[in-house]
Design a protein around this motif. Structure first.
Motif, short mmCIF file in Angstrom:
data_model
loop_
_atom_site.label_atom_id
_atom_site.label_comp_id
_atom_site.label_asym_id
_atom_site.label_seq_id
_atom_site.Cartn_x
_atom_site.Cartn_y
_atom_site.Cartn_z
N VAL A 44 -10.42 -2.77 3.04
CA VAL A 44 -11.74 -2.86 2.43
C VAL A 44 -11.73 -2.47 0.96
CG1 VAL A 44 -12.92 -2.49 4.62
CG2 VAL A 44 -12.32 -0.51 3.19
N GLN A 45 -10.72 -1.74 0.52
CA GLN A 45 -10.66 -1.36 -0.90
C GLN A 45 -9.21 -1.01 -1.27
OE1 GLN A 45 -13.92 1.08 -2.13
NE2 GLN A 45 -12.98 1.65 -4.08
N GLU A 46 -8.88 -1.28 -2.55
CA GLU A 46 -7.55 -0.97 -3.05
C GLU A 46 -7.62 0.17 -4.06
OE1 GLU A 46 -5.32 -5.29 -2.65
OE2 GLU A 46 -6.22 -4.73 -4.59
N ALA A 47 -6.53 0.92 -4.16
CA ALA A 47 -6.44 2.04 -5.11
C ALA A 47 -5.11 1.96 -5.85
CB ALA A 47 -6.55 3.37 -4.37
N PRO A 48 -5.08 2.31 -7.14
CA PRO A 48 -3.86 2.13 -7.95
C PRO A 48 -2.78 3.17 -7.72
CG PRO A 48 -5.59 3.08 -9.29
CD PRO A 48 -6.22 2.77 -7.97
#
Length: 296
Positions: free
Chosen positions: A220-224
């Motif tokens: 549902v979401q990406e993080a660096p």
């Protein structure tokens, strides 16, 4: 003018006796006298006043003595520096690292190098993803680094760590109190993950492991980076499969639970260019073998 001529001059100047100076230099007196004559001829001045009973420095000899000592001292320093560099004890190494797995292995090597190789300047280069580190090593921008991939042509690698995947979730998640979680139980969960476009090995292993367990993860979401990823988890956005080294990042409201059974493993290797024969690299690799042995 040769260094051996200067060494002979200094020995005679300090002993004021050709026989004692020759013994000190582990040579016979005749060659030493010849060296002094050659030096005097080169300089165009007499350095000693000789008689059958004594040897004394001339004014020119006195003026020359301190400078001769300085040249010999500088030559000795240069010799030792060259020999130390040849042994890999002096030099500069660029060390690459990426992700939290490196946070576990990196300090062991850098701290040991500070003690065992104090003359080696270690410059750290930290891209976010392992594939970037490997690329930098292959192109010569980084000398050696920790990476989870090493299949580039011309690179050598040695395994230094195996990092198991585990579940990271919010402390209010229904599964947070479990001692173990089966991967198949996560089929209906919302996941946060590293970006696919950046070539994250953790993401690839996570997705592959879920598919092998019979489901495609809903991301549902990406993080660096790991800190951002865990922050999203603590905020309740989703859960994630992370390497166990992620536990070194301590955030409120985030818990880690081992996977049931044999967890997927991300290998961490020390990677370098096969063709790099520098002595300082070899010294660092030898030290790494001591402080980061290959796991059984």
């Amino acid at each position: 003018m040769e260094l051996r001529h200067l060494a002979g001059f200094v020995a005679v100047a300090e002993e004021l006796h050709f026989g004692r100076a020759a013994a000190r230099l582990h040579m016979s007196q005749s060659p030493l006298s010849q060296q002094i004559r050659l030096l005097e001829r080169d300089l165009g001045v007499a350095l000693f006043e000789r008689s059958t009973r004594s040897v004394q420095l001339t004014a020119a000899g006195n003026a020359f003595l301190d400078s001769a000592r300085e040249v010999l001292a500088s030559a000795s320093v240069a010799r030792r520096a060259a020999q130390a560099a040849g042994r890999g004890e002096i030099g500069r190494i660029t060390l690459g690292f990426a992700g939290v797995s490196s946070a576990v292995t990196l300090p062991a090597l850098t701290r040991a190098a500070a003690v065992e190789l104090p003359g080696v300047e270690m410059v750290l280069h930290g891209p976010k993803y392992s594939g970037e580190t490997v690329g930098k090593i292959a192109e010569g921008a980084v000398d050696v680094g920790f990476a989870t991939v090493s299949n580039s042509r011309g690179l050598a690698a040695r395994l230094v760590r195996r990092d198991r995947l585990m579940v990271a979730l919010s402390d209010v998640h229904p599964l947070a109190g479990r001692s173990e979680i089966a991967l198949g139980e996560l089929a209906g969960e919302r996941f946060v993950a590293f970006p696919a476009a950046r070539g994250s090995e953790v993401r690839e292993l996570f997705v592959r492991s879920c598919l092998e367990s019979g489901f495609s993860p809903a991301i549902v979401q990406e993080a660096p980076d790991s800190f951002s990823l865990l922050s999203l988890i603590g905020a309740g956005v989703g859960i994630a499969l992370v390497v166990e080294a992620a536990q070194t990042i301590r955030l409120d409201h985030v818990v880690f639970v081992p996977l049931e059974g044999e967890a997927p493993v991300l290998p961490v290797s020390l990677v370098w260019r096969e063709a790099d024969e520098s002595a300082v690299l070899r010294a660092v690799l030898d030290l790494a073998e001591e402080v980061l042995p290959t796991p059984d």
